[in-house]
Scaffold this motif. Structure first.
Motif, PDB file in Angstrom:
ATOM      1  N   ASN A 122       0.812  -1.226   0.000  1.00  0.00           N
ATOM      2  CA  ASN A 122       0.000   0.000   0.000  1.00  0.00           C
ATOM      3  C   ASN A 122       0.843   1.274   0.000  1.00  0.00           C
ATOM      4  O   ASN A 122       0.619   2.201   0.779  1.00  0.00           O
ATOM      5  N   GLY A 123       1.832   1.312  -0.883  1.00  0.00           N
ATOM      6  CA  GLY A 123       2.624   2.515  -1.049  1.00  0.00           C
ATOM      7  C   GLY A 123       3.879   2.599  -0.207  1.00  0.00           C
ATOM      8  O   GLY A 123       4.625   3.583  -0.306  1.00  0.00           O
ATOM      9  N   GLU A 124       4.138   1.599   0.626  1.00  0.00           N
ATOM     10  CA  GLU A 124       5.322   1.614   1.500  1.00  0.00           C
ATOM     11  C   GLU A 124       6.123   0.342   1.302  1.00  0.00           C
ATOM     12  O   GLU A 124       5.571  -0.759   1.265  1.00  0.00           O
ATOM     13  N   SER A 125       7.431   0.493   1.190  1.00  0.00           N
ATOM     14  CA  SER A 125       8.301  -0.678   1.136  1.00  0.00           C
ATOM     15  C   SER A 125       8.533  -1.195   2.547  1.00  0.00           C
ATOM     16  O   SER A 125       9.037  -0.477   3.408  1.00  0.00           O
ATOM     17  N   PHE A 126       8.172  -2.437   2.770  1.00  0.00           N
ATOM     18  CA  PHE A 126       8.395  -3.072   4.066  1.00  0.00           C
ATOM     19  C   PHE A 126       9.695  -3.871   4.083  1.00  0.00           C
ATOM     20  O   PHE A 126      10.119  -4.312   5.140  1.00  0.00           O
ATOM     21  N   PHE A 127      10.300  -4.066   2.922  1.00  0.00           N
ATOM     22  CA  PHE A 127      11.597  -4.749   2.843  1.00  0.00           C
ATOM     23  C   PHE A 127      12.333  -4.185   1.637  1.00  0.00           C
ATOM     24  O   PHE A 127      11.926  -4.395   0.494  1.00  0.00           O
ATOM     25  N   GLY A 240       9.858  -7.235  -5.721  1.00  0.00           N
ATOM     26  CA  GLY A 240       9.579  -8.652  -5.586  1.00  0.00           C
ATOM     27  C   GLY A 240       8.089  -8.909  -5.487  1.00  0.00           C
ATOM     28  O   GLY A 240       7.416  -9.140  -6.485  1.00  0.00           O
ATOM     29  N   TRP A 241       7.518  -8.855  -4.273  1.00  0.00           N
ATOM     30  CA  TRP A 241       6.100  -9.089  -4.054  1.00  0.00           C
ATOM     31  C   TRP A 241       5.454  -7.785  -3.584  1.00  0.00           C
ATOM     32  O   TRP A 241       5.953  -7.116  -2.675  1.00  0.00           O
ATOM     33  N   GLY A 242       4.332  -7.450  -4.181  1.00  0.00           N
ATOM     34  CA  GLY A 242       3.647  -6.223  -3.823  1.00  0.00           C
ATOM     35  C   GLY A 242       2.164  -6.433  -3.612  1.00  0.00           C
ATOM     36  O   GLY A 242       1.562  -7.355  -4.174  1.00  0.00           O
ATOM     37  N   LEU A 243       1.563  -5.584  -2.789  1.00  0.00           N
ATOM     38  CA  LEU A 243       0.136  -5.657  -2.506  1.00  0.00           C
ATOM     39  C   LEU A 243      -0.422  -4.249  -2.458  1.00  0.00           C
ATOM     40  O   LEU A 243       0.123  -3.376  -1.776  1.00  0.00           O
ATOM     41  N   LEU A 244      -1.511  -4.023  -3.191  1.00  0.00           N
ATOM     42  CA  LEU A 244      -2.206  -2.739  -3.151  1.00  0.00           C
ATOM     43  C   LEU A 244      -3.690  -2.994  -2.954  1.00  0.00           C
ATOM     44  O   LEU A 244      -4.358  -3.555  -3.833  1.00  0.00           O
ATOM     45  N   ASN A 245      -4.196  -2.613  -1.794  1.00  0.00           N
ATOM     46  CA  ASN A 245      -5.621  -2.702  -1.502  1.00  0.00           C
ATOM     47  C   ASN A 245      -6.274  -1.440  -2.057  1.00  0.00           C
ATOM     48  O   ASN A 245      -6.390  -0.430  -1.373  1.00  0.00           O
ATOM     49  N   ASN A 246      -6.697  -1.540  -3.302  1.00  0.00           N
ATOM     50  CA  ASN A 246      -7.169  -0.368  -4.016  1.00  0.00           C
ATOM     51  C   ASN A 246      -8.462   0.191  -3.440  1.00  0.00           C
ATOM     52  O   ASN A 246      -8.733   1.385  -3.574  1.00  0.00           O
ATOM     53  N   SER A 247      -9.258  -0.638  -2.783  1.00  0.00           N
ATOM     54  CA  SER A 247     -10.507  -0.152  -2.203  1.00  0.00           C
ATOM     55  C   SER A 247     -10.254   0.812  -1.054  1.00  0.00           C
ATOM     56  O   SER A 247     -11.042   1.729  -0.813  1.00  0.00           O
ATOM     57  N   LYS A 248      -9.148   0.639  -0.341  1.00  0.00           N
ATOM     58  CA  LYS A 248      -8.796   1.543   0.765  1.00  0.00           C
ATOM     59  C   LYS A 248      -7.829   2.628   0.343  1.00  0.00           C
ATOM     60  O   LYS A 248      -7.742   3.679   0.986  1.00  0.00           O
ATOM     61  N   HIS A 249      -7.080   2.386  -0.721  1.00  0.00           N
ATOM     62  CA  HIS A 249      -6.047   3.336  -1.148  1.00  0.00           C
ATOM     63  C   HIS A 249      -6.192   3.620  -2.648  1.00  0.00           C
ATOM     64  O   HIS A 249      -5.305   3.271  -3.446  1.00  0.00           O
ATOM     65  N   PRO A 250      -7.282   4.245  -3.036  1.00  0.00           N
ATOM     66  CA  PRO A 250      -7.532   4.450  -4.474  1.00  0.00           C
ATOM     67  C   PRO A 250      -6.565   5.420  -5.135  1.00  0.00           C
ATOM     68  O   PRO A 250      -6.447   5.419  -6.366  1.00  0.00           O
ATOM     69  N   ASP A 251      -5.891   6.257  -4.357  1.00  0.00           N
ATOM     70  CA  ASP A 251      -5.008   7.271  -4.933  1.00  0.00           C
ATOM     71  C   ASP A 251      -3.562   6.805  -5.076  1.00  0.00           C
ATOM     72  O   ASP A 251      -2.732   7.518  -5.638  1.00  0.00           O
ATOM     73  N   ILE A 252      -3.239   5.629  -4.537  1.00  0.00           N
ATOM     74  CA  ILE A 252      -1.875   5.121  -4.651  1.00  0.00           C
ATOM     75  C   ILE A 252      -1.704   4.450  -6.004  1.00  0.00           C
ATOM     76  O   ILE A 252      -2.534   3.634  -6.427  1.00  0.00           O
ATOM     77  N   ILE A 253      -0.634   4.796  -6.687  1.00  0.00           N
ATOM     78  CA  ILE A 253      -0.350   4.227  -7.999  1.00  0.00           C
ATOM     79  C   ILE A 253       0.508   2.983  -7.836  1.00  0.00           C
ATOM     80  O   ILE A 253       1.548   3.000  -7.166  1.00  0.00           O
ATOM     81  N   LYS A 254       0.085   1.906  -8.444  1.00  0.00           N
ATOM     82  CA  LYS A 254       0.826   0.651  -8.382  1.00  0.00           C
ATOM     83  C   LYS A 254       2.113   0.779  -9.189  1.00  0.00           C
ATOM     84  O   LYS A 254       2.072   1.091 -10.388  1.00  0.00           O
ATOM     85  N   PRO A 255       3.274   0.562  -8.593  1.00  0.00           N
ATOM     86  CA  PRO A 255       4.525   0.623  -9.361  1.00  0.00           C
ATOM     87  C   PRO A 255       4.683  -0.595 -10.263  1.00  0.00           C
ATOM     88  O   PRO A 255       4.083  -1.644 -10.030  1.00  0.00           O
ATOM     89  N   ASN A 256       5.503  -0.469 -11.266  1.00  0.00           N
ATOM     90  CA  ASN A 256       5.770  -1.584 -12.172  1.00  0.00           C
ATOM     91  C   ASN A 256       6.894  -2.455 -11.636  1.00  0.00           C
ATOM     92  O   ASN A 256       7.686  -2.034 -10.784  1.00  0.00           O
ATOM     93  N   GLY A 257       6.970  -3.677 -12.134  1.00  0.00           N
ATOM     94  CA  GLY A 257       8.134  -4.519 -11.888  1.00  0.00           C
ATOM     95  C   GLY A 257       7.970  -5.565 -10.819  1.00  0.00           C
ATOM     96  O   GLY A 257       8.887  -6.338 -10.584  1.00  0.00           O
ATOM     97  N   PHE A 258       6.802  -5.630 -10.145  1.00  0.00           N
ATOM     98  CA  PHE A 258       6.656  -6.626  -9.101  1.00  0.00           C
ATOM     99  C   PHE A 258       6.309  -7.984  -9.686  1.00  0.00           C
ATOM    100  O   PHE A 258       5.658  -8.093 -10.731  1.00  0.00           O
ATOM    101  N   GLY A 259       6.712  -9.044  -8.936  1.00  0.00           N
ATOM    102  CA  GLY A 259       6.403 -10.389  -9.368  1.00  0.00           C
ATOM    103  C   GLY A 259       4.950 -10.747  -9.153  1.00  0.00           C
ATOM    104  O   GLY A 259       4.365 -11.473  -9.937  1.00  0.00           O
ATOM    105  N   PHE A 260       4.315 -10.265  -8.069  1.00  0.00           N
ATOM    106  CA  PHE A 260       2.971 -10.708  -7.724  1.00  0.00           C
ATOM    107  C   PHE A 260       2.161  -9.546  -7.138  1.00  0.00           C
ATOM    108  O   PHE A 260       2.648  -8.802  -6.288  1.00  0.00           O
TER     109      PHE A 260
END
Length: 267
Positions: A122-127, A240-260
């Motif tokens: 959701n817009g933050e790198s955790f690793f 590597g692995w990314g998750l975007l809960n678009n219903s809660k974060h509609p304004d965050i843009i999904k970055p390219n390049g993730f595996g999942f």
């Protein structure tokens, strides 16, 4: 009285907790156990007579630290009333093995200076794997199931929550427990390896990833929505692995390049 130099596990745990899971003098979360009154004199182990000291202060104790300073540090340890310990610095490495359960991530650094977001929520790198002149170090945030920080690494500096029931770092293995036998976090950590056997990467909205039994579970609003076992994210640029809960974060843009990107309500 005890004839053994073996310190019982329950006494060690009490000393770790009372010293704030770090050196009583500097707070570093990598430590030895030491007797205030020498074991050769008292010939017993009590929590009150034991202190945590980092390797530097442990070596200094016989020659450069007075008993008064040690006693004061035991009574008022450095990490007292702090949410996180002071840091222990891991040195950068040319090679880095990174495993989330049975899943491996390997970065791609074409110019030797880059960041690779191994887990993004959701817009933050955790690793994050950092590369500077081809030297690698990591930043990551491991949490409990409510998103509270258990262990924080910032550019190789390891900090541990002082609020846990127990924490210990033995060899390269770190464990954080919620009670006897209740392991919240289990990982092997060194300058050239991060292997997470059990742990959570969750934000305050209960979105993120949980590692357990070799699997990387995708969690959305506290519910499992996907699983990855034995996968690899190799040389795919941004992440590597990314998750975007678009219903809660509609304004965050999904970055390219993730595996999942996985899970219901995620795109």
């Amino acid at each position: 009285m005890s004839d053994s130099r073996y310190i019982p596990a329950d006494i060690k745990r009490r000393v770790r907790k009372e010293c704030g899971f770090g050196c009583a003098i500097c707070g570093m979360p990598f430590f030895d156990y030491d007797h205030i009154e020498e074991y050769s004199t008292v010939k017993e182990h009590t929590a009150e007579n034991l202190i945590l000291l980092c390797p530097n202060h442990h070596r200094a104790k016989p020659f450069k630290l007075s008993k008064d300073r040690i006693i004061e540090a035991r009574a008022k340890p450095y990490n007292l009333n702090k949410n996180l310990t002071s840091p222990f610095k891991l040195e950068p490495s040319r090679k880095l093995k990174t495993l989330f359960g049975s899943n491996m991530v390997e970065g791609f650094y074409p110019d030797g200076n880059n960041e690779h977001y191994a887990l993004w929520i959701n817009g933050e790198s955790f690793f994050t794997i950092h590369s500077e002149n081809s030297w690698l170090c990591v930043s990551f945030k491991l949490t409990d199931i409510k998103g509270n920080i258990l262990l924080l690494v910032e550019n190789g500096e390891v900090k541990v929550s002082t609020q846990s029931w127990d924490y210990e770092w033995v060899g390269s293995n770190i464990k954080i427990r919620a009670g006897k036998g209740l392991i919240l976090l289990d990982l092997n950590l060194s300058d050239n390896q991060v292997e997470i056997l059990r742990g959570c990467f969750l934000d305050s909205g209960y979105d993120g990833f949980i590692i357990n039994d070799g699997a990387l579970l995708t969690i959305i609003e506290g519910q499992q929505r996907g699983v990855s076992i034995g996968s690899r994210a190799i040389a795919n640029g941004f992440g590597g692995w990314g998750l975007l809960n678009n219903s809660k974060h509609p304004d965050i843009i999904k970055p390219n390049g993730f595996g999942f990107f996985r899970g219901h309500g995620v795109r």
